[in-house]
Write a protein that holds these residues in place. Sequence first.
Motif, mmCIF file in Angstrom:
data_model
loop_
_atom_site.group_PDB
_atom_site.id
_atom_site.type_symbol
_atom_site.label_atom_id
_atom_site.label_comp_id
_atom_site.label_asym_id
_atom_site.label_seq_id
_atom_site.Cartn_x
_atom_site.Cartn_y
_atom_site.Cartn_z
ATOM 1 N N ARG A 136 -11.006 -1.618 -0.065
ATOM 2 C CA ARG A 136 -11.261 -1.209 1.306
ATOM 3 C C ARG A 136 -9.956 -0.909 2.009
ATOM 4 N N ARG A 137 -9.954 0.161 2.760
ATOM 5 C CA ARG A 137 -8.778 0.501 3.545
ATOM 6 C C ARG A 137 -9.053 0.038 4.958
ATOM 7 N N VAL A 138 -8.203 -0.832 5.473
ATOM 8 C CA VAL A 138 -8.488 -1.384 6.798
ATOM 9 C C VAL A 138 -7.659 -0.744 7.898
ATOM 10 N N LYS A 139 -6.824 0.183 7.520
ATOM 11 C CA LYS A 139 -6.050 0.844 8.570
ATOM 12 C C LYS A 139 -5.781 2.275 8.163
ATOM 13 N N LEU A 140 -5.552 3.121 9.138
ATOM 14 C CA LEU A 140 -5.259 4.512 8.833
ATOM 15 C C LEU A 140 -3.766 4.794 8.838
ATOM 16 N N GLU A 141 -3.069 4.091 9.700
ATOM 17 C CA GLU A 141 -1.624 4.294 9.759
ATOM 18 C C GLU A 141 -0.924 2.957 9.888
ATOM 19 N N ARG A 142 0.303 2.970 9.491
ATOM 20 C CA ARG A 142 1.088 1.750 9.607
ATOM 21 C C ARG A 142 1.136 1.277 11.051
ATOM 22 N N GLY A 143 0.946 -0.011 11.229
ATOM 23 C CA GLY A 143 1.166 -0.615 12.531
ATOM 24 C C GLY A 143 0.130 -0.295 13.580
ATOM 25 N N VAL A 144 -0.997 0.233 13.187
ATOM 26 C CA VAL A 144 -1.989 0.599 14.181
ATOM 27 C C VAL A 144 -2.671 -0.624 14.783
ATOM 28 N N SER A 145 -2.693 -1.706 14.032
ATOM 29 C CA SER A 145 -3.296 -2.925 14.534
ATOM 30 C C SER A 145 -2.231 -3.987 14.740
ATOM 31 N N PRO A 146 -2.395 -4.779 15.794
ATOM 32 C CA PRO A 146 -1.426 -5.859 16.008
ATOM 33 C C PRO A 146 -1.380 -6.804 14.816
ATOM 34 N N PHE A 147 -2.497 -6.948 14.152
ATOM 35 C CA PHE A 147 -2.509 -7.813 12.971
ATOM 36 C C PHE A 147 -1.634 -7.240 11.861
ATOM 37 N N MET A 148 -1.730 -5.917 11.689
ATOM 38 C CA MET A 148 -0.909 -5.290 10.655
ATOM 39 C C MET A 148 0.564 -5.476 10.952
#
Lengths: 152, 152
Positions: free
Chosen positions: A70-82
């Motif tokens: 599963r891909r949980v993000k589309l771009e680096r750093g898009v989520s604070p969790f990432m």
Amino acid sequence: MRLTDEIAAYILQMLELAGDGEAELRRNELAEALGCVPSQINYVLTSRFTPEQGFIVESKRGGGGYIRIRRVKLERGVSPFMHVVNAVGDEISPVTAQAIIENLEDQGLISRNISRVMLAALSDQAYRDIPINIRDRVRASLLKQMLTALIT
Amino acid sequence: MRLTDEIAAYILQMLELAGDGEAELRRNELAEALGCVPSQINYVLTSRFTPEQGFIVESKRGGGGYIRIRRVKLERGVSPFMHVVNAVGDEISPVTAQAIIENLEDQGLISRNISRVMLAALSDQAYRDIPINIRDRVRASLLKQMLTALIT
DNA sequence: TTGACCTTGACCATTCCTGACTTTTGGATA
DNA sequence: TATCCAAAAGTCAGGAATGGTCAAGGTCAA
């Protein structure tokens, strides 16, 4: 092009085609199709489809087994969790981990209960059986897996 | 879809339709209807309808024999988490741990997000650095610590 | 030259499916 | 009633279909 790159490219393409950010494959089939040994698939998954890169991998053995990515993000750093996942290195101390979780809670990004659960999972209390020299590695790994699981 | 999944789905549907959380079936009839050998039904029952998953199975052989499956509710009042903690031994497999968490979520005792976090913390994906022979011990320890943290 | 990354293959673990054999139970029969 | 029989369900070992781990060695760029 390296085998590893080909396999990674193939899986990424599967993810794109799927559209829902989720791809399922059979290890032996994929290995056969790409002309490599099955265990090479594992190598690619552990080196290129990590939480740091925004992926979650699940699998099941036995008849009807599968590997799901599963891909949980589309771009680096898009989520604070990432952001946190990428900031955490290969090892992390109990104190630092605790500070990170408390900070996430203070910012209202995770609930009190989730904070409690994560703190419990990151405390040395639960690590009695783990050799001391790898505890901080395990802690870092757990922290990243848990945070990644919260995305989306 | 695997036979096992079909049988499990069929039984779950029976439970839903029943309404009272109880379903009764005849092993040979069901096997006939679903096109499998009777013992396959036993396999499904022992692998998918365990106490960890919140089910109780009773049966009777001989004339007028039957298999009865009941969905059991965890008592909300007296801290169901403590109940689970006490039931978990010193070691637990990934599959069993997962079953427990999913059952807690199904019963509405933990949120989807907490379930996600706990599943991530209990999956072997996060245990890469831990020697295989102690993984199940660590998992049991983590599970108990996390559940304990939820007791208010 | 060296260290990080890649590749392979032998061996292991888990899940599913089947069929032969066993056990239990209620009813028919001597 | 005592036996026997047929109709259930249970157990278990084996084989097939998956994926996982690990150690040994290869490649390549700095």
